[in-house]
Scaffold this active site. Structure first.
Site, mmCIF file in Angstrom:
data_model
loop_
_atom_site.group_PDB
_atom_site.id
_atom_site.type_symbol
_atom_site.label_atom_id
_atom_site.label_comp_id
_atom_site.label_asym_id
_atom_site.label_seq_id
_atom_site.Cartn_x
_atom_site.Cartn_y
_atom_site.Cartn_z
ATOM 1 N N LYS A 121 1.009 -0.941 0.068
ATOM 2 C CA LYS A 121 0.530 0.414 -0.113
ATOM 3 C C LYS A 121 0.780 1.491 0.124
ATOM 4 O O LYS A 121 2.252 1.208 0.539
ATOM 5 C CB LYS A 121 -1.019 -0.430 1.166
ATOM 6 C CG LYS A 121 -2.228 0.885 1.264
ATOM 7 C CD LYS A 121 -2.672 0.918 2.279
ATOM 8 C CE LYS A 121 -3.619 2.573 2.484
ATOM 9 N NZ LYS A 121 -4.130 2.524 3.386
ATOM 10 N N ASP A 226 -13.116 4.780 10.257
ATOM 11 C CA ASP A 226 -13.710 4.740 8.179
ATOM 12 C C ASP A 226 -13.848 3.431 8.217
ATOM 13 O O ASP A 226 -14.049 2.754 7.619
ATOM 14 C CB ASP A 226 -12.645 5.554 7.777
ATOM 15 C CG ASP A 226 -12.831 6.168 6.248
ATOM 16 O OD1 ASP A 226 -13.763 5.916 6.183
ATOM 17 O OD2 ASP A 226 -11.761 4.906 5.491
HETATM 18 P P1 ADP Z 1 -8.103 3.967 1.155
HETATM 19 O O1 ADP Z 1 -7.088 4.155 2.296
HETATM 20 O O2 ADP Z 1 -6.973 4.662 -0.044
HETATM 21 O O3 ADP Z 1 -9.070 3.271 1.465
HETATM 22 P P2 ADP Z 1 -7.031 0.772 1.584
HETATM 23 O O4 ADP Z 1 -6.572 0.156 2.860
HETATM 24 O O5 ADP Z 1 -8.277 1.105 2.218
HETATM 25 O O6 ADP Z 1 -6.861 1.948 0.407
HETATM 26 O O7 ADP Z 1 -7.373 -0.417 0.083
HETATM 27 C C1 ADP Z 1 -8.040 0.173 -0.811
HETATM 28 C C2 ADP Z 1 -8.219 -1.192 -1.594
HETATM 29 O O8 ADP Z 1 -7.353 -2.042 -2.103
HETATM 30 C C3 ADP Z 1 -9.318 -2.357 -0.267
HETATM 31 O O9 ADP Z 1 -10.739 -1.455 -0.652
HETATM 32 C C4 ADP Z 1 -9.386 -3.411 -0.955
HETATM 33 O O10 ADP Z 1 -10.250 -3.600 -1.856
HETATM 34 C C5 ADP Z 1 -7.678 -3.699 -1.310
HETATM 35 N N1 ADP Z 1 -7.248 -3.826 -0.663
HETATM 36 C C6 ADP Z 1 -6.598 -3.049 0.414
HETATM 37 N N2 ADP Z 1 -5.635 -3.928 1.448
HETATM 38 C C7 ADP Z 1 -6.166 -5.370 0.911
HETATM 39 C C8 ADP Z 1 -5.023 -6.314 0.928
HETATM 40 N N3 ADP Z 1 -4.048 -6.504 2.347
HETATM 41 N N4 ADP Z 1 -5.906 -7.145 0.514
HETATM 42 C C9 ADP Z 1 -6.661 -7.255 -0.114
HETATM 43 N N5 ADP Z 1 -7.064 -6.553 -0.941
HETATM 44 C C10 ADP Z 1 -7.138 -5.151 -0.079
HETATM 45 MG MG MG Z 2 -10.218 2.556 2.688
#
Ligand code: ADP
Ligand code: MG
Length: 398
Positions: A121, A226
């Protein structure tokens, strides 16, 4: 924004030294003067070749302020530094598909040397935010710590610290694996966000599990802030049961919570507001999507407060401070997020608008940030456009 790792394998040891020197120099300088880059890198006059190589692939960008010429790191440059750290530590070997584009982050599947897939991320605070900040220039003026780079690092550090604390205490969250700069690596959850699920066999039990999670977080001193259908991944696991002497196989839905940069303490001045918002998000979603309304009112924040520290559980809002995410950092990040209206990803209509103009956003952000005449001279694209992040192929980091 794209993550184009193609140029990585062509960078020489001198190029990496130079890139690191620009990063180091930018702690104190908005525009890092060329002689300083030569000095920090130890390459002295020999630094020019690397500087032009890095500028050519968009890892640094040339800037000119009132007094001197120099360079700044781009998002691409910071991405490369983080990836290089992971590569050296053997956390990440290759970068694969982009699976998520949040308002403030990019999510990629990556793999380690053994081919185990994980999630990278990349926090990109400031990508959309600085547009809003334009109207709020005073806030960032004279504040080098208000830069996108610093804030994105804080968001990553916060997320990693909280994820670690939650995982250690048995919460259903991804496993935090590594952290560098504005990025984290965590385990890949093989599941869809609840947002993409159209029906569930037993909404009542999923609902009560989610509400229990909100209350359990409060017991440990935390509010997610959130807690919505985008940040809850729902895993399906087969459950074998013996019913009337017969073995049956059912699916159990297991919610996994993600996305922690906005978490707050139950002692936060607006704790009640955040708590209610989390609860109401779930209520509203279950009503709309699954036509399920709970008979029970609440839970209210006053109920949650009674649970704080129950059964002798640790206060994670307190312990995260000891493990590296200080109160001061929390305040800075929160002030910034508030100022620019970053408020989770609950609003599907919120504009992103970074796909075709990622570098432009950045330019807007930097320009004039320190109240001086800063002029971008070269806007080297981070990506040369030939690489498709959606492509199946994996590109080696090294
Ligand atoms: P943001 O802060 O931009 O909302 P998130 O951490 O919520 O970021 O991640 C965005 C999207 O990426 C999530 O809605 C999910 O679909 C995918 N995602 C994030 N982390 C994971 C993970 N560890 N495994 C699978 N999918 C993930
Ligand atoms: Mg998110």
């Amino acid at each position: 924004m794209r993550l184009d790792t193609k140029a990585m394998r062509y960078l020489t040891a001198e190029d990496w030294k130079t890139l690191t020197a620009v990063e180091t120099g930018s702690r104190n300088h908005e525009v890092v003067p060329t002689p300083l880059i030569g000095q920090i890198s130890g390459l002295r006059g020999g630094v020019h070749k690397s500087i032009s190589a890095l500028a050519k692939v968009g890892l640094i960008a040339r800037l000119k302020n009132a007094k001197y010429d120099g360079y700044r790191l781009t998002y691409g440059g910071l991405d490369y530094l983080a990836l290089n750290t992971y590569r050296k530590r053997k956390d990440v070997y290759s970068v694969g598909n982009q699976i998520g584009v949040g308002k403030e982050s990019d999510i990629f599947v990556v793999a380690d040397e053994k081919g185990v897939q994980c999630v990278l991320k990349i926090h990109r605070l400031g990508r959309i935010s600085f547009r809003t900040v334009k109207a709020n220039r005073d806030y960032l003026r004279n504040r080098s710590s208000g830069s996108w780079m610093y804030m994105s690092r804080l968001a990553a550090l916060k997320e990693f610290t909280f994820m670690t604390a939650l995982k250690e205490n048995g919460f259903p969250v991804p496993e935090p694996l590594a952290q560098s700069r504005h990025t984290i690596v965590m385990s890949l959850i093989d599941a869809f966000p609840m947002r993409q699920i159209s029906s569930v066999p037993d909404p009542a039990s999923l609902y009560s599990e989610l509400i229990s999670m909100i209350l359990r977080l409060a017991q440990y001193g935390l509010i997610h802030g959130d807690f919505n259908e985008f940040n809850i991944l729902v895993k399906e696991e087969p459950k074998k049961e013996i019913v009337y002497g017969k073995e049956t196989e059912d699916l159990t839905l297991i919610p996994i919570l993600i996305d922690f940069p906005q978490m707050v303490s139950v002692d936060h001045a607006n704790a009640e507001y955040y708590f209610d918002r989390d609860v109401n998000c779930i209520k509203r979603f279950f009503e709309r999507r699954f036509h399920f309304t709970s008979d029970a009112k609440g839970p209210h924040f006053s109920d949650a407060r009674k649970l704080i520290g129950k059964d002798g559980v640790p206060r994670l809002d307190v312990s995260v401070e000891a493990s590296g995410f200080s109160k001061k950092m929390a305040k800075e990040l929160e002030a910034y997020m508030k100022e620019v209206g970053v408020d989770g990803d609950g609003d599907p209509n919120a504009s992103r608008g970074d796909e075709d103009s990622g570098e432009e956003d950045e330019d807007e952000s930097e320009e004039g940030e320190e109240g001086e005449d800063v002029e971008e001279e070269e806007t080297a694209a981070v990506s040369n456009g030939a690489d498709d992040v959606g492509a199946k192929s994996e590109s080696g980091v090294n």
